[in-house]
Design a protein around this motif. Sequence first.
Motif, PDB file in Angstrom:
ATOM      1  N   ARG A  62      -4.042  -5.681  -7.758  1.00  0.00           N
ATOM      2  CA  ARG A  62      -3.152  -6.891  -7.546  1.00  0.00           C
ATOM      3  C   ARG A  62      -1.951  -6.651  -6.726  1.00  0.00           C
ATOM      4  N   ALA A  63      -1.700  -7.794  -5.840  1.00  0.00           N
ATOM      5  CA  ALA A  63      -0.702  -7.906  -5.013  1.00  0.00           C
ATOM      6  C   ALA A  63       0.497  -8.995  -5.259  1.00  0.00           C
ATOM      7  N   PRO A  64       1.417  -8.457  -6.038  1.00  0.00           N
ATOM      8  CA  PRO A  64       2.408  -9.658  -6.538  1.00  0.00           C
ATOM      9  C   PRO A  64       3.237  -9.980  -5.340  1.00  0.00           C
ATOM     10  N   GLN A  65       3.698 -11.274  -5.450  1.00  0.00           N
ATOM     11  CA  GLN A  65       4.684 -11.884  -4.455  1.00  0.00           C
ATOM     12  C   GLN A  65       5.660 -10.845  -4.030  1.00  0.00           C
ATOM     13  N   GLY A  66       5.887 -10.456  -2.695  1.00  0.00           N
ATOM     14  CA  GLY A  66       7.093  -9.695  -2.348  1.00  0.00           C
ATOM     15  C   GLY A  66       6.951  -8.302  -2.349  1.00  0.00           C
ATOM     16  N   GLN A  67       5.627  -7.857  -2.726  1.00  0.00           N
ATOM     17  CA  GLN A  67       5.484  -6.442  -2.922  1.00  0.00           C
ATOM     18  C   GLN A  67       4.341  -5.818  -1.796  1.00  0.00           C
ATOM     19  N   VAL A  68       4.394  -4.475  -1.507  1.00  0.00           N
ATOM     20  CA  VAL A  68       3.658  -3.888  -0.698  1.00  0.00           C
ATOM     21  C   VAL A  68       2.846  -2.864  -1.513  1.00  0.00           C
ATOM     22  N   ILE A  69       1.425  -3.210  -1.206  1.00  0.00           N
ATOM     23  CA  ILE A  69       0.713  -2.419  -2.001  1.00  0.00           C
ATOM     24  C   ILE A  69      -0.148  -1.474  -0.742  1.00  0.00           C
ATOM     25  N   SER A  70       0.035   0.002  -0.800  1.00  0.00           N
ATOM     26  CA  SER A  70      -0.878   0.541   0.083  1.00  0.00           C
ATOM     27  C   SER A  70      -1.956   1.180  -0.788  1.00  0.00           C
ATOM     28  N   LEU A  71      -3.096   1.449  -0.009  1.00  0.00           N
ATOM     29  CA  LEU A  71      -4.455   1.651  -0.305  1.00  0.00           C
ATOM     30  C   LEU A  71      -4.527   3.039   0.607  1.00  0.00           C
ATOM     31  N   ILE A  72      -4.685   3.960  -0.019  1.00  0.00           N
ATOM     32  CA  ILE A  72      -5.099   5.306   0.599  1.00  0.00           C
ATOM     33  C   ILE A  72      -6.563   6.070   0.079  1.00  0.00           C
ATOM     34  N   LEU A  83      -1.550  -2.604   2.490  1.00  0.00           N
ATOM     35  CA  LEU A  83      -1.531  -1.806   3.598  1.00  0.00           C
ATOM     36  C   LEU A  83      -2.474  -0.659   3.534  1.00  0.00           C
ATOM     37  N   VAL A  84      -3.478  -0.661   4.403  1.00  0.00           N
ATOM     38  CA  VAL A  84      -4.566   0.595   4.328  1.00  0.00           C
ATOM     39  C   VAL A  84      -3.970   1.566   5.205  1.00  0.00           C
ATOM     40  N   THR A  85      -3.742   2.797   4.972  1.00  0.00           N
ATOM     41  CA  THR A  85      -3.049   3.840   5.873  1.00  0.00           C
ATOM     42  C   THR A  85      -3.550   5.260   5.633  1.00  0.00           C
ATOM     43  N   HIS A  86      -3.431   5.943   6.750  1.00  0.00           N
ATOM     44  CA  HIS A  86      -3.669   7.056   6.710  1.00  0.00           C
ATOM     45  C   HIS A  86      -2.244   7.883   6.579  1.00  0.00           C
ATOM     46  N   ASP A  87      -1.318   7.317   6.990  1.00  0.00           N
ATOM     47  CA  ASP A  87      -0.065   7.678   7.107  1.00  0.00           C
ATOM     48  C   ASP A  87       0.799   7.650   5.714  1.00  0.00           C
ATOM     49  N   MET A  88       0.765   8.996   5.168  1.00  0.00           N
ATOM     50  CA  MET A  88       1.301   9.126   3.772  1.00  0.00           C
ATOM     51  C   MET A  88       2.806   8.866   3.852  1.00  0.00           C
ATOM     52  N   ARG A  89       3.537   9.346   5.002  1.00  0.00           N
ATOM     53  CA  ARG A  89       4.851   9.033   4.821  1.00  0.00           C
ATOM     54  C   ARG A  89       5.166   7.593   4.910  1.00  0.00           C
ATOM     55  N   LEU A  90       4.701   6.630   5.844  1.00  0.00           N
ATOM     56  CA  LEU A  90       4.629   5.158   5.747  1.00  0.00           C
ATOM     57  C   LEU A  90       4.510   4.734   4.499  1.00  0.00           C
ATOM     58  N   ALA A  91       3.310   5.167   3.786  1.00  0.00           N
ATOM     59  CA  ALA A  91       2.783   4.647   2.422  1.00  0.00           C
ATOM     60  C   ALA A  91       3.884   4.936   1.400  1.00  0.00           C
ATOM     61  N   ALA A  92       4.581   6.269   1.407  1.00  0.00           N
ATOM     62  CA  ALA A  92       5.618   6.623   0.591  1.00  0.00           C
ATOM     63  C   ALA A  92       7.013   5.759   0.856  1.00  0.00           C
ATOM     64  N   HIS A 128       3.790   0.174  -4.785  1.00  0.00           N
ATOM     65  CA  HIS A 128       2.678   0.736  -5.408  1.00  0.00           C
ATOM     66  C   HIS A 128       1.535   1.107  -4.498  1.00  0.00           C
ATOM     67  N   VAL A 129       1.341   2.587  -4.821  1.00  0.00           N
ATOM     68  CA  VAL A 129       0.049   3.040  -4.095  1.00  0.00           C
ATOM     69  C   VAL A 129      -1.257   3.155  -5.082  1.00  0.00           C
ATOM     70  N   VAL A 130      -2.501   2.937  -4.213  1.00  0.00           N
ATOM     71  CA  VAL A 130      -3.622   2.727  -4.961  1.00  0.00           C
ATOM     72  C   VAL A 130      -4.516   3.910  -4.221  1.00  0.00           C
ATOM     73  N   PHE A 131      -4.957   4.872  -4.858  1.00  0.00           N
ATOM     74  CA  PHE A 131      -5.978   6.002  -4.394  1.00  0.00           C
ATOM     75  C   PHE A 131      -7.337   5.434  -4.666  1.00  0.00           C
ATOM     76  N   LEU A 132      -8.236   5.315  -3.663  1.00  0.00           N
ATOM     77  CA  LEU A 132      -9.601   4.872  -3.736  1.00  0.00           C
ATOM     78  C   LEU A 132     -10.317   5.765  -3.618  1.00  0.00           C
ATOM     79  N   HIS A 133     -11.352   6.384  -4.442  1.00  0.00           N
ATOM     80  CA  HIS A 133     -12.125   7.447  -4.288  1.00  0.00           C
ATOM     81  C   HIS A 133     -13.576   7.139  -4.810  1.00  0.00           C
ATOM     82  N   GLU A 134     -14.382   7.044  -3.628  1.00  0.00           N
ATOM     83  CA  GLU A 134     -15.733   6.844  -3.732  1.00  0.00           C
ATOM     84  C   GLU A 134     -15.920   5.527  -4.502  1.00  0.00           C
ATOM     85  N   GLY A 135     -15.152   4.595  -4.023  1.00  0.00           N
ATOM     86  CA  GLY A 135     -15.636   3.118  -4.438  1.00  0.00           C
ATOM     87  C   GLY A 135     -14.867   2.806  -5.772  1.00  0.00           C
TER      88      GLY A 135
END
Length: 269
Positions: free
Chosen positions: A40-50, A218-227, A232-239
């Motif tokens: 879920r990406a609620p209005q006004g929020q940043v969701i990072s996908l790592i 935001l899909v990123t490899h930059d953990m500092r940026l995600a932090a 909210h941060v989502v860690f995707l692992h094998e789908g």
Amino acid sequence: MLDSSLPKADVTEAAPPVIELRNLHKRYGDLEVLKGVDLRAPQGQVISLIGSSGSGKSTLLRCANLLENSQDGDVLFQGERIRWHGGGLDRHPADRRQVTRIRTNLAMVFQQFNLWAHMTIIQNVMEAPVTVLGQDRKEVRARAQALLDKVGIGDKAEAWPAQLSGGQQQRAAIARALAMEPQALLFDEPTSALDPELEQEVVRVIKSLADEGRTMILVTHDMRLAADVSDHVVFLHEGRIGEEGPPSRLFGSPETPRLRQFLSAGQAA
Ligand SMILES: Nc1ncnc2c1ncn2[C@@H]1O[C@H](COP(=O)(O)OP(=O)(O)OP(=O)(O)O)[C@@H](O)[C@H]1O
Ligand SMILES: [Mg+2]
């Protein structure tokens, strides 16, 4: 107004997320890439996908943006469900106009900028509002210039993409995305192709967009940026979603061995 008696907080709480994925499944032939993902990406929020390379991050963004079909589950935009036709690998959107309408409200920024090489920077920013939305060229030009000023490359309006540094090109791509006045921005590794000092120029722009309250995935490899920027941060692992939560918790005290391993591998690199 009809609903003027409603307290504002109730209206906000009732608002559906800008983007929502429910139990999304995506396969390429025999390869099952997304195995039931909820996001879920609620209005006004940043969701990072790592997550590791190949875990399905880009695929997830492309399914959310309807650039790819999925085989099961739901994609919703501001509470509106995409209507599908057929099933399994034959499933596709039933209503192309619904897809076009939703896609013009979701802007995508890619790792490789994807600017049109045969257009100047300001033409790149003006193109979609003029041709897709049919907006007045003169007004669009003024807005495009203001957006280029905002991302710090106002003096490059008449330059060609090849004359810009990578960081400048990526900021032009962000201005181009903003010109459509989208409801949400989807970033796929926006800083990965850049040298560290150019990366910082782009990071600053992304942070300012987060501060403005833009809805972003935001899909990123930059953990500092995600932090730094995420709600909210989502860690995707094998789908699948391996772990998710607020950045302080996810980075500060990861619970699963998989996330711990992923984070420590990143620090070692
Ligand atoms: N068009 C396609 N056809 C077939 N397989 C694909 C296609 N696109 C992606 N895949 C496969 O789907 C899996 C997930 O790919 P995806 O690009 O979503 O990963 P990712 O998490 O974005 O990785 P990276 O961090 O390297 O960008 C990979 O195994 C990839 O090879
Ligand atoms: Mg990717």
